[in-house]
Design a protein around this motif. Structure first.
Motif, PDB file in Angstrom:
ATOM      1  N   GLY A  65      -3.815  -2.507  17.595  1.00  0.00           N
ATOM      2  CA  GLY A  65      -3.627  -1.095  17.271  1.00  0.00           C
ATOM      3  C   GLY A  65      -4.406  -0.568  16.102  1.00  0.00           C
ATOM      4  O   GLY A  65      -4.357   0.625  15.806  1.00  0.00           O
ATOM      5  N   ILE A  66      -5.146  -1.420  15.406  1.00  0.00           N
ATOM      6  CA  ILE A  66      -5.954  -0.945  14.279  1.00  0.00           C
ATOM      7  C   ILE A  66      -7.105  -1.912  14.029  1.00  0.00           C
ATOM      8  O   ILE A  66      -6.933  -3.131  14.095  1.00  0.00           O
ATOM      9  N   GLU A 100      -0.302   8.941  15.302  1.00  0.00           N
ATOM     10  CA  GLU A 100      -1.092   7.742  15.550  1.00  0.00           C
ATOM     11  C   GLU A 100      -1.535   7.106  14.236  1.00  0.00           C
ATOM     12  O   GLU A 100      -1.601   5.882  14.113  1.00  0.00           O
ATOM     13  N   THR A 101      -1.831   7.953  13.259  1.00  0.00           N
ATOM     14  CA  THR A 101      -2.246   7.457  11.946  1.00  0.00           C
ATOM     15  C   THR A 101      -1.077   6.792  11.227  1.00  0.00           C
ATOM     16  O   THR A 101      -1.243   5.756  10.568  1.00  0.00           O
ATOM     17  N   VAL A 102       0.119   7.365  11.352  1.00  0.00           N
ATOM     18  CA  VAL A 102       1.306   6.752  10.762  1.00  0.00           C
ATOM     19  C   VAL A 102       1.549   5.378  11.390  1.00  0.00           C
ATOM     20  O   VAL A 102       1.831   4.393  10.683  1.00  0.00           O
ATOM     21  N   ALA A 103       1.437   5.296  12.702  1.00  0.00           N
ATOM     22  CA  ALA A 103       1.632   4.012  13.387  1.00  0.00           C
ATOM     23  C   ALA A 103       0.625   2.983  12.898  1.00  0.00           C
ATOM     24  O   ALA A 103       0.964   1.819  12.654  1.00  0.00           O
ATOM     25  N   ALA A 104      -0.625   3.417  12.721  1.00  0.00           N
ATOM     26  CA  ALA A 104      -1.658   2.509  12.219  1.00  0.00           C
ATOM     27  C   ALA A 104      -1.354   2.090  10.788  1.00  0.00           C
ATOM     28  O   ALA A 104      -1.596   0.949  10.392  1.00  0.00           O
ATOM     29  N   ALA A 105      -0.801   3.009   9.984  1.00  0.00           N
ATOM     30  CA  ALA A 105      -0.471   2.707   8.591  1.00  0.00           C
ATOM     31  C   ALA A 105       0.608   1.624   8.509  1.00  0.00           C
ATOM     32  O   ALA A 105       0.578   0.768   7.616  1.00  0.00           O
ATOM     33  N   LEU A 106       1.546   1.644   9.430  1.00  0.00           N
ATOM     34  CA  LEU A 106       2.589   0.619   9.445  1.00  0.00           C
ATOM     35  C   LEU A 106       2.016  -0.730   9.861  1.00  0.00           C
ATOM     36  O   LEU A 106       2.437  -1.783   9.355  1.00  0.00           O
ATOM     37  N   ARG A 107       1.045  -0.721  10.738  1.00  0.00           N
ATOM     38  CA  ARG A 107       0.370  -1.973  11.112  1.00  0.00           C
ATOM     39  C   ARG A 107      -0.472  -2.483   9.943  1.00  0.00           C
ATOM     40  O   ARG A 107      -0.634  -3.683   9.756  1.00  0.00           O
ATOM     41  N   PHE A 108      -1.001  -1.544   9.170  1.00  0.00           N
ATOM     42  CA  PHE A 108      -1.754  -1.911   7.973  1.00  0.00           C
ATOM     43  C   PHE A 108      -0.869  -2.712   7.021  1.00  0.00           C
ATOM     44  O   PHE A 108      -1.312  -3.697   6.433  1.00  0.00           O
ATOM     45  N   ASP A 109       0.387  -2.297   6.854  1.00  0.00           N
ATOM     46  CA  ASP A 109       1.316  -3.035   5.998  1.00  0.00           C
ATOM     47  C   ASP A 109       1.418  -4.493   6.436  1.00  0.00           C
ATOM     48  O   ASP A 109       1.413  -5.407   5.605  1.00  0.00           O
ATOM     49  N   ARG A 176       6.817  -1.328   1.727  1.00  0.00           N
ATOM     50  CA  ARG A 176       6.245  -1.061   3.045  1.00  0.00           C
ATOM     51  C   ARG A 176       6.664   0.339   3.485  1.00  0.00           C
ATOM     52  O   ARG A 176       7.794   0.741   3.291  1.00  0.00           O
ATOM     53  N   GLY A 177       5.748   1.047   4.066  1.00  0.00           N
ATOM     54  CA  GLY A 177       6.017   2.410   4.493  1.00  0.00           C
ATOM     55  C   GLY A 177       5.417   3.457   3.571  1.00  0.00           C
ATOM     56  O   GLY A 177       5.331   4.630   3.940  1.00  0.00           O
ATOM     57  N   TYR A 178       4.979   3.043   2.377  1.00  0.00           N
ATOM     58  CA  TYR A 178       4.421   4.022   1.447  1.00  0.00           C
ATOM     59  C   TYR A 178       3.099   4.589   1.955  1.00  0.00           C
ATOM     60  O   TYR A 178       2.846   5.796   1.846  1.00  0.00           O
ATOM     61  N   THR A 179       2.260   3.752   2.537  1.00  0.00           N
ATOM     62  CA  THR A 179       1.006   4.251   3.106  1.00  0.00           C
ATOM     63  C   THR A 179       1.302   5.261   4.203  1.00  0.00           C
ATOM     64  O   THR A 179       0.672   6.320   4.282  1.00  0.00           O
TER      65      THR A 179
END
Length: 243
Positions: A65-66, A100-109, A176-179
């Motif tokens: 996803g990212i 979609e960007t939020v979902a990617a941000a959570l995968r970034f974590d 986690r979740g701040y991004t």
């Protein structure tokens, strides 16, 4: 102007990245206003550029996803040469696809799990603002380094997996979740999404409190750059306060 941008990169830097004799194409903010030479982008390096390069190497493909633009090392293995860095070019552009960007941000974590914060400070007004927002916070187990400019570094190209061009790290580890909260606040401030986004992502632990810190940070950044976002910030603050 394009020629001036390209000519600002010294020949010895291009040589170190094996880009001698190539014609450069200036790019925009998503690439730090760097210059593209074929499939490589050269741009000025920040104080955390070497950290970003190593983190992008260690984090692999960031999971499903990212994606991430890989750093390009110089012939002698360096990530930074003469104040410049190089990265693999990827197609795409920044789009206001907030969910979609939020979902990617959570995968970034998840991808950042186990990666330490940079030892070098960016030493600018934005870094100072980020530290001030989190002053007194004690990192907890499971915290990760946040990306403070995630939405501006994430490129979309059709249905392809969105790809990060770079990492802009928080000064220390954050919940986690701040991004993701920063992405939501950016979307709310830009009017690219409405308050319902908070309900869609309500399962993110402490989302509203993280979003309040994110808003405080964005307001501080705006002040540092001489922008007045008080009316916008007030509107977003009211949105965050409503349950």
């Amino acid at each position: 102007m394009a020629n001036n941008t390209a000519s600002a990169i010294p020949e010895h830097v291009l040589s170190a990245f094996q880009l001698d004799g190539r014609v450069g194409l200036p790019l925009g903010a998503a690439w730090d206003n760097g210059v593209r030479y074929g499939r490589v982008v050269v741009s000025q390096a920040s104080a955390t550029a070497a950290w970003s390069g190593k983190a992008r190497e260690r984090a692999g493909e960031f999971g499903p996803g990212i994606g991430v633009s890989r750093p390009v090392r110089a012939t002698d293995g360096r990530l930074v040469v003469g104040g410049f860095k190089a990265s693999e070019f990827v197609d795409g552009r920044v789009l206001a696809r907030i969910d979609e960007t939020v979902a990617a941000a959570l995968r970034f974590d998840d991808a950042m799990d186990g990666i330490d914060a940079p030892s070098a400070s960016r030493a600018d007004a934005f870094d100072s603002a980020e530290r001030a927002v989190w002053r007194g916070y004690t990192p907890q187990a499971g915290d990760v380094v946040a990306h403070t400019d995630f939405a501006s570094c994430l490129l979309f190209a059709g249905d392809a997996v969105p790809t990060l061009t770079d990492l802009v790290p928080s000064a220390g580890k954050r919940p986690r979740g701040y991004t993701a909260a920063l992405v939501i606040v950016d979307g709310l401030m830009a009017g690219a999404v409405d308050a319902a986004v908070l309900d869609r992502w309500a399962h993110v632990a402490g989302l509203r409190e993280l979003a309040r810190r994110a808003l405080e940070y964005r307001v501080a950044c705006a002040k540092a750059s001489g922008s007045n976002v008080s009316s916008i910030a007030e509107r977003v603050q009211e949105t965050l306060a409503s349950e």
